[in-house]
Scaffold this active site. Sequence first.
Site, PDB file in Angstrom:
ATOM      1  N   GLU A 120       0.829  -1.214   0.000  1.00 27.51           N
ATOM      2  CA  GLU A 120       0.000   0.000   0.000  1.00 27.51           C
ATOM      3  C   GLU A 120       0.865   1.266   0.000  1.00 27.51           C
ATOM      4  O   GLU A 120       0.517   2.251  -0.644  1.00 27.51           O
ATOM      5  CB  GLU A 120      -0.966  -0.030   1.189  1.00 27.51           C
ATOM      6  CG  GLU A 120      -2.013  -1.131   1.018  1.00 27.51           C
ATOM      7  CD  GLU A 120      -2.933  -1.262   2.207  1.00 27.51           C
ATOM      8  OE1 GLU A 120      -2.485  -1.817   3.231  1.00 27.51           O
ATOM      9  OE2 GLU A 120      -4.075  -0.809   2.135  1.00 27.51           O
ATOM     10  N   GLU A 140      -4.546  -9.202   4.058  1.00 25.13           N
ATOM     11  CA  GLU A 140      -5.511  -8.747   5.071  1.00 25.13           C
ATOM     12  C   GLU A 140      -6.719  -9.674   5.234  1.00 25.13           C
ATOM     13  O   GLU A 140      -7.177  -9.916   6.348  1.00 25.13           O
ATOM     14  CB  GLU A 140      -6.007  -7.323   4.728  1.00 25.13           C
ATOM     15  CG  GLU A 140      -5.065  -6.227   5.212  1.00 25.13           C
ATOM     16  CD  GLU A 140      -3.988  -5.856   4.212  1.00 25.13           C
ATOM     17  OE1 GLU A 140      -3.702  -6.666   3.304  1.00 25.13           O
ATOM     18  OE2 GLU A 140      -3.414  -4.758   4.349  1.00 25.13           O
TER      19      GLU A 140
HETATM   20  N1  COA Z   1       4.673  -8.149  11.974  1.00 19.89           N
HETATM   21  C1  COA Z   1       5.531  -8.425  12.992  1.00 19.89           C
HETATM   22  N2  COA Z   1       6.583  -9.256  12.853  1.00 19.89           N
HETATM   23  C2  COA Z   1       6.795  -9.802  11.636  1.00 19.89           C
HETATM   24  C3  COA Z   1       5.947  -9.547  10.543  1.00 19.89           C
HETATM   25  C4  COA Z   1       4.835  -8.676  10.752  1.00 19.89           C
HETATM   26  N3  COA Z   1       3.992  -8.370   9.756  1.00 19.89           N
HETATM   27  N4  COA Z   1       6.391 -10.236   9.469  1.00 19.89           N
HETATM   28  C5  COA Z   1       7.485 -10.898   9.894  1.00 19.89           C
HETATM   29  N5  COA Z   1       7.725 -10.636  11.198  1.00 19.89           N
HETATM   30  C6  COA Z   1       8.827 -11.151  12.018  1.00 19.89           C
HETATM   31  C7  COA Z   1       8.647 -12.616  12.347  1.00 19.89           C
HETATM   32  O1  COA Z   1       7.762 -12.774  13.464  1.00 19.89           O
HETATM   33  C8  COA Z   1      10.074 -13.029  12.636  1.00 19.89           C
HETATM   34  O2  COA Z   1      10.413 -12.604  13.935  1.00 19.89           O
HETATM   35  P1  COA Z   1      11.201 -13.599  14.931  1.00 19.89           P
HETATM   36  O3  COA Z   1      12.531 -13.827  14.230  1.00 19.89           O
HETATM   37  O4  COA Z   1      11.322 -12.822  16.193  1.00 19.89           O
HETATM   38  O5  COA Z   1      10.378 -14.838  15.012  1.00 19.89           O
HETATM   39  C9  COA Z   1      10.879 -12.179  11.670  1.00 19.89           C
HETATM   40  O6  COA Z   1      10.031 -11.093  11.265  1.00 19.89           O
HETATM   41  C10 COA Z   1      11.278 -12.920  10.414  1.00 19.89           C
HETATM   42  O7  COA Z   1      10.114 -13.473   9.834  1.00 19.89           O
HETATM   43  P2  COA Z   1       9.946 -15.026   9.468  1.00 19.89           P
HETATM   44  O8  COA Z   1       8.483 -15.333   9.501  1.00 19.89           O
HETATM   45  O9  COA Z   1      10.857 -15.852  10.298  1.00 19.89           O
HETATM   46  O10 COA Z   1      10.489 -15.011   7.967  1.00 19.89           O
HETATM   47  P3  COA Z   1      10.079 -16.009   6.806  1.00 19.89           P
HETATM   48  O11 COA Z   1      10.976 -15.685   5.669  1.00 19.89           O
HETATM   49  O12 COA Z   1      10.030 -17.396   7.300  1.00 19.89           O
HETATM   50  O13 COA Z   1       8.567 -15.597   6.424  1.00 19.89           O
HETATM   51  C11 COA Z   1       6.787 -14.082   5.827  1.00 19.89           C
HETATM   52  C12 COA Z   1       8.314 -14.342   5.896  1.00 19.89           C
HETATM   53  C13 COA Z   1       6.593 -12.667   5.278  1.00 19.89           C
HETATM   54  C14 COA Z   1       6.136 -15.124   4.902  1.00 19.89           C
HETATM   55  C15 COA Z   1       6.183 -14.217   7.239  1.00 19.89           C
HETATM   56  O14 COA Z   1       7.006 -13.509   8.143  1.00 19.89           O
HETATM   57  C16 COA Z   1       4.794 -13.681   7.332  1.00 19.89           C
HETATM   58  O15 COA Z   1       3.841 -14.311   6.896  1.00 19.89           O
HETATM   59  N6  COA Z   1       4.635 -12.467   7.928  1.00 19.89           N
HETATM   60  C17 COA Z   1       3.343 -11.860   8.130  1.00 19.89           C
HETATM   61  C18 COA Z   1       2.821 -11.200   6.873  1.00 19.89           C
HETATM   62  C19 COA Z   1       1.513 -10.543   7.147  1.00 19.89           C
HETATM   63  O16 COA Z   1       0.493 -11.185   7.306  1.00 19.89           O
HETATM   64  N7  COA Z   1       1.523  -9.202   7.273  1.00 19.89           N
HETATM   65  C20 COA Z   1       0.383  -8.440   7.708  1.00 19.89           C
HETATM   66  C21 COA Z   1      -0.316  -7.867   6.553  1.00 19.89           C
HETATM   67  S1  COA Z   1      -1.729  -6.922   7.056  1.00 19.89           S
END
Ligand code: COA
Length: 244
Positions: A120, A140
């Site tokens: 966004e 979302e």
């Molecule tokens: N908010 C807070 N923390 C987040 C985050 C978010 N949106 N996205 C990633 N992180 C954090 C993870 O919790 C992790 O923290 P940790 O090391 O303390 O556990 C760190 O960032 C690394 O992320 P990780 O999930 O280990 O990386 P990955 O490469 O395995 O996966 C994603 C990456 C993007 C697929 C996954 O992190 C994810 O699905 N994130 C959420 C995306 C989302 O739904 N965003 C909100 C949109 S409204």
Amino acid sequence: MTKTPMTDFETIIYEKKDSKAYITLNRPRVLNAYSIKMRDELYQTLQAVRDDPEVRVVVLNGAGEKAFCAGADLSEFLTAPSPVIARQVRFERDVWGMFLSIRKPLIAAMHGYVLGSGIEMALCCDIRIASEDAQFGVPEMGLGIIPAAGGSQTLPRVINRSRATEMLLSGRWVKADEALRMKLVNRVVPRAELLTAVENIADRIKNHDPVVVSYAKQAITRGLDMPLPQGLELEARLGYGLLN
Ligand code: COA
């Protein structure tokens, strides 16, 4: 010329170099997740670029290897009394309105995850360049909410309606090559060339008269929300303004 850091924010790096401003989302450990702190600092940074006559073009990018921005900070979402209140907090500072009020060109340089508020933010920019590893998504719906940072309005305006609807409703992510085909991004470049590619565009823009650039941006962005006859009038008015 080296970049000059402007402030010492916690979640944002703001630098200026040679009439260009660089805004770097800087929470790489959590994939630059968009937190309330980041919202507040981004708001201040956008005010600075809006008001600083030295800044002619703005580059928005993300720190670290893995992400431009992985969306709203889910830890805040889950600790807030309710998602509704967490969202209300986000509305208090209209970062998205601030983005759209800036008359200088904004260029998003995107790598890795570009999700939720990340996509966004990029949609509030005028030009979007991605590296080959970029992945885009609007997750979302999976969280039981609709986009809050303009995505339901900006995505269909940038790509077409049916593709935007599919991305929003299904939550399916798209990779850089598909993003290019759907015109979500202007160009896809190798990861190592991302910043150079963006700087090349920024340099070309900043060599033009900043007033002319801002009028041209207004003609496009305001004009697109108007029927063609009014858009043509707007262009004429802006063009006349340049001559007087
Ligand atoms: N908010 C807070 N923390 C987040 C985050 C978010 N949106 N996205 C990633 N992180 C954090 C993870 O919790 C992790 O923290 P940790 O090391 O303390 O556990 C760190 O960032 C690394 O992320 P990780 O999930 O280990 O990386 P990955 O490469 O395995 O996966 C994603 C990456 C993007 C697929 C996954 O992190 C994810 O699905 N994130 C959420 C995306 C989302 O739904 N965003 C909100 C949109 S409204």
